[in-house]
Design a protein around this motif. Structure first.
Motif, short mmCIF file in Angstrom:
data_model
loop_
_atom_site.label_atom_id
_atom_site.label_comp_id
_atom_site.label_asym_id
_atom_site.label_seq_id
_atom_site.Cartn_x
_atom_site.Cartn_y
_atom_site.Cartn_z
N LEU A 56 14.05 4.86 -1.97
CA LEU A 56 13.77 7.06 -2.35
C LEU A 56 13.34 7.59 -3.28
CD1 LEU A 56 12.97 8.31 1.26
CD2 LEU A 56 11.70 6.53 0.52
N GLY A 57 15.04 7.30 -4.11
CA GLY A 57 15.58 7.72 -4.78
C GLY A 57 15.58 7.87 -6.12
N ALA A 139 8.20 8.71 0.07
CA ALA A 139 8.04 7.47 0.76
C ALA A 139 6.31 7.06 0.18
CB ALA A 139 7.81 7.10 1.98
N SER A 140 6.16 8.34 0.27
CA SER A 140 4.18 7.89 0.04
C SER A 140 4.37 7.79 -1.77
CB SER A 140 3.74 9.66 0.23
OG SER A 140 1.74 10.01 -0.28
N GLN A 144 3.82 4.11 -1.27
CA GLN A 144 2.69 4.54 -0.79
C GLN A 144 2.19 4.24 0.49
OE1 GLN A 144 2.02 1.05 -3.60
NE2 GLN A 144 -0.39 2.64 -4.53
N VAL A 145 3.55 5.26 1.84
CA VAL A 145 2.98 5.18 2.87
C VAL A 145 4.05 6.27 3.43
CG1 VAL A 145 3.84 4.22 5.13
CG2 VAL A 145 3.80 2.49 3.62
N THR A 163 0.92 -0.86 2.28
CA THR A 163 -0.48 0.25 0.78
C THR A 163 -0.80 1.56 1.64
OG1 THR A 163 0.96 -1.48 -0.87
CG2 THR A 163 -0.72 -0.09 -1.46
N GLY A 164 -1.01 2.24 1.18
CA GLY A 164 -2.31 3.02 1.75
C GLY A 164 -2.55 3.24 2.59
N ILE A 165 -1.44 3.55 3.80
CA ILE A 165 -1.64 4.07 5.13
C ILE A 165 -0.94 4.92 5.20
CG2 ILE A 165 0.26 4.29 7.37
CD1 ILE A 165 0.70 0.88 7.09
N VAL A 166 -1.70 6.50 5.73
CA VAL A 166 -1.91 7.37 6.37
C VAL A 166 -2.08 7.78 8.20
CG1 VAL A 166 -2.61 9.50 6.23
CG2 VAL A 166 -2.77 7.82 4.15
#
Length: 255
Positions: A56-57, A139-140, A144-145, A163-166
């Motif tokens: 993440l960083g 994380a987004s 891409q989550v 990928t693309g999970i919301v």
């Protein structure tokens, strides 16, 4: 209970370290990365916190901050590590492309995103909303989550391809759920706005959308690109837009 969690985590960690050591012995170049990611750590919690921080960083300061927050969460709530272990084992059981724990731990971004959510949820529940939303945002951006820290998610959950999970605020997801890419789960436009509740063992195919104050029953299946805005009974399959039900279990005969 806490002692059982510790013992389970220790067993998992021995397995992961063994896999890492064998891989390092077989490939000295890859072994350098394994030494930092796995072999330098004393336990699973430390390795996972470091992994979250590095994924993440985007600067040394950010990596240190994300790692420290993750370690604090895991230290305060050992059940987070127990859930992370069940998530990891579930990938090895459900993904036919792998047979060990090390590859999904190191390389599956859905796994890292889910564990980052576990930390963000801990932060949210302890009154650190800004830090929780920072985890969600990064994380987004990076993985891409996007999972809101106010969601509730069980264990042995697998975000496949990821990928693309919301997943929106107040969504409830049970144990043993599999979610593929480009899935959206959240509130609809109706008032009062409420979020879906996903039962145990549900399979959600790529591109599916699940919206509103609805319940997806245990072991139901949601087909690819299906749009679900009403309840799906346990064991049924929902397909199409709008969703229609098929393959539902036969009702029990009347007594």
């Amino acid at each position: 209970m806490a002692q059982a969690v510790i013992m389970t985590s220790e067993s998992l960690w021995r397995t992961i370290r063994g896999e890492a050591q064998r891989a390092a012995d077989a490939d000295p170049v890859f072994g350098q990365a394994l030494a930092r990611a796995i072999l330098a750590h004393d336990d699973f919690a430390a390795a996972l916190a470091d992994l979250i921080g590095h994924r993440l960083g985007r600067s040394a300061a950010e990596r240190t901050r994300f790692t420290a927050l993750s370690r604090n969460a895991f230290r305060d709530e050992p059940d987070l590590i127990a859930a992370a272990g069940r998530d990891l084992r579930s990938i090895a059981l459900r993904d036919p492309a792998i047979t060990s724990l090390l590859p999904p731990l190191l390389h599956y971004k859905g796994y890292v995103a889910l564990q980052a959510w576990r930390v963000s949820n801990w932060l949210w529940r302890h009154g650190h909303g800004d830090a929780a939303l920072l985890f969600q945002n990064e994380a987004s951006n990076v993985l891409q989550v996007s999972i809101h820290p106010a969601a509730a998610i069980g264990s042995a959950v697998y975000l496949d391809h990821a990928t693309g999970i919301v997943i929106g605020a107040n969504v409830v997801i049970g144990d043993e759920v599999t979610i593929l890419q480009n899935v959206s789960i959240g509130r609809d436009s109706e008032l009062p706005a409420r979020s879906p509740r996903i039962g145990r063992g549900v399979y959600i195919g790529g591109g599916a959308t699940i919206l509103g104050d609805i319940r997806i029953g245990d072991f139901a299946k949601i087909g690819a690109d299906t749009v679900v805005t009403s309840d799906v009974p346990a064991g049924c399959t929902a397909v199409g837009n709008p969703a229609r039900l098929t393959n539902c279990p036969e009702p029990l005969p009347a007594a």
